[in-house]
Design a protein around this motif. Structure first.
Motif, PDB file in Angstrom:
ATOM      1  N   LEU A   8       4.721  -7.619 -37.042  1.00 47.62           N
ATOM      2  CA  LEU A   8       5.228  -7.423 -38.400  1.00 47.62           C
ATOM      3  C   LEU A   8       6.678  -7.882 -38.482  1.00 47.62           C
ATOM      4  O   LEU A   8       7.443  -7.714 -37.529  1.00 47.62           O
ATOM      5  CB  LEU A   8       5.171  -5.941 -38.789  1.00 47.62           C
ATOM      6  CG  LEU A   8       3.795  -5.284 -38.775  1.00 47.62           C
ATOM      7  CD1 LEU A   8       3.935  -3.791 -39.009  1.00 47.62           C
ATOM      8  CD2 LEU A   8       2.914  -5.911 -39.838  1.00 47.62           C
ATOM      9  N   GLN A  10      10.686  -7.863 -39.762  1.00 49.64           N
ATOM     10  CA  GLN A  10      11.709  -6.864 -40.082  1.00 49.64           C
ATOM     11  C   GLN A  10      11.877  -6.872 -41.601  1.00 49.64           C
ATOM     12  O   GLN A  10      12.727  -7.565 -42.138  1.00 49.64           O
ATOM     13  CB  GLN A  10      13.036  -7.233 -39.412  1.00 49.64           C
ATOM     14  CG  GLN A  10      13.056  -7.022 -37.943  1.00 49.64           C
ATOM     15  CD  GLN A  10      13.500  -5.608 -37.589  1.00 49.64           C
ATOM     16  OE1 GLN A  10      13.966  -4.847 -38.421  1.00 49.64           O
ATOM     17  NE2 GLN A  10      13.329  -5.260 -36.343  1.00 49.64           N
ATOM     18  N   HIS A  11      11.034  -6.121 -42.285  1.00 48.58           N
ATOM     19  CA  HIS A  11      11.050  -6.104 -43.744  1.00 48.58           C
ATOM     20  C   HIS A  11      10.722  -4.706 -44.236  1.00 48.58           C
ATOM     21  O   HIS A  11       9.916  -4.000 -43.623  1.00 48.58           O
ATOM     22  CB  HIS A  11      10.021  -7.112 -44.276  1.00 48.58           C
ATOM     23  CG  HIS A  11      10.131  -7.369 -45.734  1.00 48.58           C
ATOM     24  ND1 HIS A  11       9.554  -6.546 -46.681  1.00 48.58           N
ATOM     25  CD2 HIS A  11      10.771  -8.333 -46.414  1.00 48.58           C
ATOM     26  CE1 HIS A  11       9.834  -7.008 -47.884  1.00 48.58           C
ATOM     27  NE2 HIS A  11      10.570  -8.093 -47.751  1.00 48.58           N
ATOM     28  N   SER A  14       7.093  -3.509 -44.317  1.00 48.75           N
ATOM     29  CA  SER A  14       6.279  -3.517 -43.103  1.00 48.75           C
ATOM     30  C   SER A  14       5.606  -2.178 -42.821  1.00 48.75           C
ATOM     31  O   SER A  14       4.505  -2.152 -42.280  1.00 48.75           O
ATOM     32  CB  SER A  14       7.114  -3.958 -41.900  1.00 48.75           C
ATOM     33  OG  SER A  14       7.377  -5.344 -41.995  1.00 48.75           O
ATOM     34  N   THR A  17       2.510  -2.208 -44.910  1.00 48.61           N
ATOM     35  CA  THR A  17       1.562  -3.159 -44.328  1.00 48.61           C
ATOM     36  C   THR A  17       0.882  -2.547 -43.109  1.00 48.61           C
ATOM     37  O   THR A  17      -0.338  -2.668 -42.937  1.00 48.61           O
ATOM     38  CB  THR A  17       2.284  -4.461 -43.936  1.00 48.61           C
ATOM     39  OG1 THR A  17       2.885  -5.031 -45.104  1.00 48.61           O
ATOM     40  CG2 THR A  17       1.335  -5.462 -43.307  1.00 48.61           C
ATOM     41  N   ALA A  18       1.655  -1.864 -42.271  1.00 48.68           N
ATOM     42  CA  ALA A  18       1.101  -1.224 -41.082  1.00 48.68           C
ATOM     43  C   ALA A  18       0.091  -0.139 -41.461  1.00 48.68           C
ATOM     44  O   ALA A  18      -0.973  -0.028 -40.844  1.00 48.68           O
ATOM     45  CB  ALA A  18       2.225  -0.636 -40.230  1.00 48.68           C
ATOM     46  N   VAL A  48       7.261   2.956 -37.483  1.00 48.62           N
ATOM     47  CA  VAL A  48       7.643   1.622 -37.972  1.00 48.62           C
ATOM     48  C   VAL A  48       8.989   1.701 -38.696  1.00 48.62           C
ATOM     49  O   VAL A  48       9.857   0.847 -38.492  1.00 48.62           O
ATOM     50  CB  VAL A  48       6.551   1.023 -38.884  1.00 48.62           C
ATOM     51  CG1 VAL A  48       7.050  -0.231 -39.586  1.00 48.62           C
ATOM     52  CG2 VAL A  48       5.298   0.706 -38.079  1.00 48.62           C
ATOM     53  N   LEU A  62      10.762  -9.282 -34.400  1.00 51.96           N
ATOM     54  CA  LEU A  62       9.531  -8.773 -34.986  1.00 51.96           C
ATOM     55  C   LEU A  62       9.222  -7.394 -34.403  1.00 51.96           C
ATOM     56  O   LEU A  62       9.728  -7.028 -33.346  1.00 51.96           O
ATOM     57  CB  LEU A  62       8.362  -9.717 -34.687  1.00 51.96           C
ATOM     58  CG  LEU A  62       8.475 -11.135 -35.243  1.00 51.96           C
ATOM     59  CD1 LEU A  62       7.327 -11.990 -34.730  1.00 51.96           C
ATOM     60  CD2 LEU A  62       8.494 -11.123 -36.759  1.00 51.96           C
TER      61      LEU A  62
END
Length: 131
Positions: A8, A10-11, A14, A17-18, A48, A62
């Motif tokens: 993933l 670095q946002h 994320s 998304t995870a 995360v 990442l």
């Protein structure tokens, strides 16, 4: 054992998304995957988020996530490029953040961290089926 892993960025999105990846992983055809879902989503989200906030950041860095599911246990791993260990710091009652590792501690059966191959660390937690 059933396994899934992903990288993933670095946002700020994320963690969401995870969680979506975890929901998809725990859906059919994984037997009884839904029994792990609620606690596992909170734990994954916190790990995360910690990797995003406290791991080394940069466009080339990442975050790696991994899920391993056996019939009685789900192991969640989050890898980042920082070697700094996660720490459970005291948090004041009026503070809005800083309770993520406390949630991980309370919701997981076991948890820990260690070095990963190359640079950085992995933080892990295990979750059992919810009643």
């Amino acid at each position: 054992m059933t396994t899934h892993s992903a990288w993933l960025p670095q946002h700020r999105k994320s963690a969401g998304t995870a969680r979506t990846m975890l929901r998809d992983f725990l859906a059919d055809p994984v037997p009884n995957g839904e029994l792990f879902a609620c606690d596992a989503e909170v734990i994954l989200s916190e790990l995360v988020t910690n990797a995003l906030l406290h791991g080394r950041s940069g466009p080339e860095q990442l975050i790696f996530i991994r899920f391993d599911l056996s019939p009685a246990l789900l192991r969640i791993e989050v890898h980042d490029a920082s070697g700094k260990p996660p720490t459970l710091a005291p948090v004041g009652a009026d503070e809005e953040c800083g309770r993520g590792l406390l949630l991980v501690e309370r919701l997981s059966r076991d948890r820990g961290f260690g070095p990963r191959e190359g640079i950085g660390k992995l933080v892990w937690a295990t979750v059992g089926p919810e009643a």
